[in-house]
Scaffold this motif. Structure first.
Motif, PDB file in Angstrom:
ATOM      1  N   UNK A  82       0.474  -1.304   0.013  1.00  0.00           N
ATOM      2  CA  UNK A  82      -0.161   0.241   0.060  1.00  0.00           C
ATOM      3  C   UNK A  82       1.124   1.138   0.161  1.00  0.00           C
ATOM      4  N   UNK A  83       0.569   2.005  -1.048  1.00  0.00           N
ATOM      5  CA  UNK A  83       1.526   3.500  -1.291  1.00  0.00           C
ATOM      6  C   UNK A  83       1.365   4.113   0.261  1.00  0.00           C
ATOM      7  N   UNK A  84       2.189   5.001   0.698  1.00  0.00           N
ATOM      8  CA  UNK A  84       1.691   5.891   2.347  1.00  0.00           C
ATOM      9  C   UNK A  84       0.893   6.459   1.688  1.00  0.00           C
ATOM     10  N   UNK A  85       0.689   7.494   0.692  1.00  0.00           N
ATOM     11  CA  UNK A  85      -0.150   8.333   0.577  1.00  0.00           C
ATOM     12  C   UNK A  85      -2.029   7.565   0.717  1.00  0.00           C
ATOM     13  N   UNK A  86      -1.463   6.510   0.347  1.00  0.00           N
ATOM     14  CA  UNK A  86      -3.236   5.680   0.265  1.00  0.00           C
ATOM     15  C   UNK A  86      -3.391   4.827   1.555  1.00  0.00           C
ATOM     16  N   UNK A  87      -2.391   4.913   1.915  1.00  0.00           N
ATOM     17  CA  UNK A  87      -2.764   4.763   3.755  1.00  0.00           C
ATOM     18  C   UNK A  87      -3.083   5.379   4.697  1.00  0.00           C
ATOM     19  N   UNK A  88      -2.188   6.541   4.009  1.00  0.00           N
ATOM     20  CA  UNK A  88      -2.775   8.371   5.175  1.00  0.00           C
ATOM     21  C   UNK A  88      -4.537   8.334   4.321  1.00  0.00           C
ATOM     22  N   UNK A  89      -4.722   8.203   2.948  1.00  0.00           N
ATOM     23  CA  UNK A  89      -6.205   9.027   2.497  1.00  0.00           C
ATOM     24  C   UNK A  89      -7.238   7.620   3.357  1.00  0.00           C
ATOM     25  N   UNK A  90      -6.793   6.480   3.590  1.00  0.00           N
ATOM     26  CA  UNK A  90      -7.574   5.824   4.055  1.00  0.00           C
ATOM     27  C   UNK A  90      -8.049   5.610   5.660  1.00  0.00           C
ATOM     28  N   UNK A  91      -6.938   6.209   6.349  1.00  0.00           N
ATOM     29  CA  UNK A  91      -6.844   6.975   7.882  1.00  0.00           C
ATOM     30  C   UNK A  91      -7.651   7.624   7.369  1.00  0.00           C
ATOM     31  N   UNK A  92      -7.469   8.994   7.348  1.00  0.00           N
ATOM     32  CA  UNK A  92      -8.062  10.664   7.222  1.00  0.00           C
ATOM     33  C   UNK A  92      -9.531  10.184   7.070  1.00  0.00           C
ATOM     34  N   UNK A  93      -9.960   9.695   5.730  1.00  0.00           N
ATOM     35  CA  UNK A  93     -11.461   9.178   5.197  1.00  0.00           C
ATOM     36  C   UNK A  93     -12.187   7.986   6.633  1.00  0.00           C
ATOM     37  N   UNK A  94     -11.669   7.715   7.661  1.00  0.00           N
ATOM     38  CA  UNK A  94     -11.577   7.342   8.564  1.00  0.00           C
ATOM     39  C   UNK A  94     -12.119   8.144   9.324  1.00  0.00           C
ATOM     40  N   UNK A  95     -11.142   9.243   9.870  1.00  0.00           N
ATOM     41  CA  UNK A  95     -11.407  10.180  10.653  1.00  0.00           C
ATOM     42  C   UNK A  95     -12.569  10.866   9.936  1.00  0.00           C
ATOM     43  N   UNK A  96     -12.730  11.160   9.153  1.00  0.00           N
ATOM     44  CA  UNK A  96     -13.753  12.617   8.398  1.00  0.00           C
ATOM     45  C   UNK A  96     -15.190  12.143   8.800  1.00  0.00           C
ATOM     46  N   UNK A  97     -15.240  10.836   8.244  1.00  0.00           N
ATOM     47  CA  UNK A  97     -16.243  10.333   9.151  1.00  0.00           C
ATOM     48  C   UNK A  97     -17.119   9.448   9.896  1.00  0.00           C
ATOM     49  N   UNK A  98     -16.070   9.540  10.351  1.00  0.00           N
ATOM     50  CA  UNK A  98     -16.387   9.597  12.512  1.00  0.00           C
ATOM     51  C   UNK A  98     -17.254  10.098  12.705  1.00  0.00           C
ATOM     52  N   UNK A  99     -18.234  10.026  13.774  1.00  0.00           N
ATOM     53  CA  UNK A  99     -18.685   8.289  14.552  1.00  0.00           C
ATOM     54  C   UNK A  99     -18.844   7.557  12.907  1.00  0.00           C
ATOM     55  N   UNK A 100     -19.746   7.563  12.177  1.00  0.00           N
ATOM     56  CA  UNK A 100     -20.108   7.088  11.208  1.00  0.00           C
ATOM     57  C   UNK A 100     -18.819   6.387  10.750  1.00  0.00           C
ATOM     58  N   UNK A 101     -19.056   5.074   9.746  1.00  0.00           N
ATOM     59  CA  UNK A 101     -18.136   3.864   9.534  1.00  0.00           C
ATOM     60  C   UNK A 101     -17.787   4.788   8.093  1.00  0.00           C
TER      61      UNK A 101
END
Lengths: 101, 134
Positions: free
Chosen positions: B4-23
């Protein structure tokens, strides 16, 4: 009447690895029945015991979801492309009581 | 092993945080386990404990993957309040045995945890992945 049917990766073990198969069917129900005749077992993956399309399986004719058309009665014409696409779903919720403890 | 490229890894984490508390949920595409593309998707369930990738978006993205001759390499979603381990729901609805299932846990919001699994015939097995510099 030849209809192109796109088989999703999870069902390709039943079609000998083929991702696209050609079926002669007049509507979706017909295509599913003919698919099952050619690739036994595929229907139970698509339909439930009541013969309804499973909740987590989506079927498209060209660009349209058959749930917004006539479901299994959705008529097909020469050259139509049918896509069978299992949904992608899940979530943290535990299904208590669903499975034996 | 999944790469997994680091940029995509970071995007996944950012996506999870942005949607929280929703999945949140999304797809990773590429070839031979090497991730090339991320597709953040709409959680049609809009729920803190459930997700379903918007079926129409999924249809469109699958078409794009075919056009690019990419495979569906992984499916990711978040567990905003629980650990990064597949739930019974995740297992029951795992219809893509060829894909790696990635879960981002925000149980400790300051320290997100990402883990990957194969889910085949209701059996969960951990899958190694490597974050590569991109």
């Amino acid at each position: 009447m030849s209809i192109k049917v796109r088989i999703p990766t999870p069902l390709r073990s039943l079609t000998g690895g083929q991702s696209v198969v050609e079926i002669n069917g007049k509507d979706i129900g017909d295509v599913i029945a003919l698919l099952d005749k050619q690739y036994p077992g595929i229907k139970t993956r698509i339909c439930d015991e009541e013969n309804e399309i499973r909740r987590f399986v989506n079927i498209y004719v060209n660009e349209e979801d058959i749930r917004f058309k006539q479901g299994q009665a959705t008529a097909l014409k020469e050259g139509d492309e049918v896509s069978i696409i299992p949904a992608i779903a899940g979530g943290a919720q535990e299904e208590v009581g669903r499975w034996p403890a | 092993m999944l790469k997994i490229p680091k940029t995509i890894y970071d995007q996944m984490l950012a996506h999870a945080k942005a949607e929280a508390p929703l999945e949140c949920c999304g797809l990773l595409a590429g070839k031979d386990g090497a991730v090339e593309m991320i597709y953040p998707m709409t959680n049609a369930d809009h729920s803190p404990v459930r997700y379903m990738i918007d079926p129409k978006e999924q249809f469109v993205v699958f078409k794009e993957m075919r056009a690019k001759e990419n495979d569906l390499v992984a499916i990711y979603h978040s567990h905003p309040h629980t650990e990064a381990y597949p739930s019974t729901t995740d297992v029951r609805l795992a219809y893509y045995p060829d894909a790696v299932y990635i879960i981002v846990s925000l149980e400790n919001p300051n320290r997100p945890v990402m883990k990957a699994y194969r889910i085949v015939d209701n059996k969960i097995s951990p899958e190694a992945f490597e974050i590569i510099e991109s």
